[in-house]
Write a protein that holds these residues in place. Structure first.
Motif, mmCIF file in Angstrom:
data_model
loop_
_atom_site.group_PDB
_atom_site.id
_atom_site.type_symbol
_atom_site.label_atom_id
_atom_site.label_comp_id
_atom_site.label_asym_id
_atom_site.label_seq_id
_atom_site.Cartn_x
_atom_site.Cartn_y
_atom_site.Cartn_z
ATOM 1 N N UNK A 332 29.974 56.422 11.141
ATOM 2 C CA UNK A 332 31.146 56.103 10.338
ATOM 3 C C UNK A 332 31.747 57.423 9.852
ATOM 4 N N UNK A 333 33.086 57.472 9.761
ATOM 5 C CA UNK A 333 33.766 58.689 9.270
ATOM 6 C C UNK A 333 33.600 59.894 10.193
ATOM 7 N N UNK A 334 33.254 59.678 11.450
ATOM 8 C CA UNK A 334 33.008 60.797 12.367
ATOM 9 C C UNK A 334 34.142 61.813 12.302
ATOM 10 N N UNK A 335 33.766 63.081 12.134
ATOM 11 C CA UNK A 335 34.746 64.164 12.138
ATOM 12 C C UNK A 335 35.607 64.241 10.882
ATOM 13 N N UNK A 336 35.357 63.358 9.930
ATOM 14 C CA UNK A 336 36.175 63.379 8.710
ATOM 15 C C UNK A 336 35.395 63.993 7.547
ATOM 16 N N UNK A 337 36.095 64.166 6.441
ATOM 17 C CA UNK A 337 35.459 64.837 5.303
ATOM 18 C C UNK A 337 34.864 63.842 4.318
ATOM 19 N N UNK A 338 33.811 64.324 3.665
ATOM 20 C CA UNK A 338 33.165 63.554 2.598
ATOM 21 C C UNK A 338 33.151 64.399 1.337
ATOM 22 N N UNK A 339 33.160 63.729 0.194
ATOM 23 C CA UNK A 339 33.241 64.442 -1.091
ATOM 24 C C UNK A 339 31.874 64.767 -1.679
ATOM 25 N N UNK A 340 30.829 64.051 -1.262
ATOM 26 C CA UNK A 340 29.497 64.254 -1.845
ATOM 27 C C UNK A 340 28.509 64.588 -0.749
ATOM 28 N N UNK A 341 27.543 65.412 -1.099
ATOM 29 C CA UNK A 341 26.440 65.629 -0.161
ATOM 30 C C UNK A 341 25.120 65.521 -0.915
ATOM 31 N N UNK A 342 24.076 65.155 -0.169
ATOM 32 C CA UNK A 342 22.756 65.046 -0.773
ATOM 33 C C UNK A 342 22.117 66.428 -0.754
ATOM 34 N N UNK A 343 21.654 66.880 -1.913
ATOM 35 C CA UNK A 343 20.994 68.186 -1.981
ATOM 36 C C UNK A 343 19.665 68.116 -1.255
#
Ligand code: NCD
Ligand code: ZN
Length: 356
Positions: A332-343
């Motif tokens: 899902x969201x391939x190649x798109x941006x996300x606002x959160x990442x898991x540390x």
């Protein structure tokens, strides 16, 4: 807010598949989630306690060392499932639910249930033992519009079953409609629902945005905006009857991008950031922990996790695909941006991996 630390979450609805696909997808889940309810729709399906035990062994063997991940197993209910098998399942410490697929409702559901009347004796055993029934809640009647199948299932199957067996514990899986939200809220006890990231973030327009988008196709299918809004409201309301279930369902690119593409969205590597995005949209990041880490464990009567995990507010790009043998997995969201990442969390197993 730039950082959010919460109790390590669990995924209460996950497809791990088997063999090479499982080896490919399991690390992403195990890196974030402490436990997952593992769906039994393999081919052939996991219908017996012995098969569930063997599947659990394969999952454990494929798990990265030190991941601290526990698979919670389920059985696939068929019209031939015996009360004896279900009693046996209820007495194990590793089978946590029995999945009802109406035959033909979704991917690998052919062995599922055609006539709900035929499984009443089995449901009586579940009601008696307290082992939860996990429901793919859609009718399969071809005369019913695909967007109405979940709502129709409530009236023709779920409500009658719960009236007849009021003590049956049910998880209404991957709910997608305002009717499902209202139905879950209408029951005092014994009924809960999982919610996927795609049904929080997308409505059915996503399937047709500039062309046909197979990677947004799952079942139950994405619904109209008013339904998305109702499901998002339920997830972020703090109501313990709603909890996280990604329904991450990997299929090779070729099986998705086809004249008859498979239903199922692969979201495991970005699921928690997606949920964070949905909760942030509602100004309710404070309720993410309950949804992701408390409500499901409480419903299943399992202890809440002790470890913690941190989400960082940092943009990143989702890979266009992940390798899968000679094929690929498109998330899902391939190649798109996300606002959160898991540390990244330091894991005891990490040091050994480079020497393996
Ligand atoms: C799932 C799968 O691929 O196994 N697909 C899906 O669209 N959700 C099956 C399911 O959970 O319905
Ligand atoms: Zn599923």
């Amino acid at each position: 807010m730039h950082e959010l630390t919460l109790t390590r979450p669990d995924d209460w609805h996950l497809h791990l598949r088997d063999d090479v696909v499982m080896a490919r997808v399991l690390p992403a889940t195990a890196a974030v989630f402490a436990r997952a309810i593992v769906m039994p729709n393999l081919q052939p399906p996991v219908t017996t306690v012995a098969q569930a035990a063997a599947y659990r062994d394969r999952i454990r063997a494929a798990c990265p060392p030190g991941a601290g991940f526990t698979p919670l197993m389920t059985l696939y209910l068929t019209e031939a499932t015996t009360g004896e098998e279900l009693r046996l399942a209820a007495h194990t410490d590793f089978i946590h639910g029995v999945k009802l697929y109406p035959a033909g409702a979704t991917t690998h559901s052919d062995a599922g249930v055609r006539h709900i009347d035929r499984i009443f004796p089995a449901l009586e055993v579940l009601a008696e033992t307290g082992l939860p029934l996990l429901v793919h809640g859609e009718v399969t009647d071809p005369d019913v519009d695909v967007f109405d199948r979940e709502a129709r299932f409530i009236d023709t199957a779920l409500e009658p079953v719960l009236s007849r067996l009021p003590t049956l514990r049910v998880v209404f899986e991957h709910i997608t409609t305002a009717q499902a939200v209202a139905f879950v809220r209408s029951r005092a006890t014994g009924l809960a629902a999982t919610i996927t990231p795609q049904h929080l973030l997308y409505n059915r327009n996503a399937l047709f945005q500039g062309g046909l988008r197979p990677h947004y196709y799952c079942l139950p299918v994405l619904k109209a905006e008013r339904h998305r809004a109702a499901v998002l409201d339920a997830a972020t309301s703090g109501d313990p009857r709603f909890f996280l279930g990604t329904d991450s369902a990997p299929h090779a690119r070729s099986a998705k991008e086809s004249a008859c593409g498979c239903a199922g969205i692969y979201s495991a590597p970005l699921a928690l950031p997606l949920y964070a995005e949905a909760f942030e949209q509602m100004g309710r990041l404070d309720r993410l922990e309950g949804f992701a880490a408390f409500h499901g464990a409480d419903f299943y009567g399992l202890p809440r996790n002790a470890e913690r995990i941190t989400l960082i507010r940092e943009d990143w790009s989702v890979p266009a695909s992940y390798p899968l043998g000679s094929s690929e997995l498109v998330p899902l969201r391939a190649g798109e941006r996300l606002r959160w990442r898991v540390a990244p969390t330091p894991k005891p197993g990490n040091g050994q991996e480079s020497t393996a």
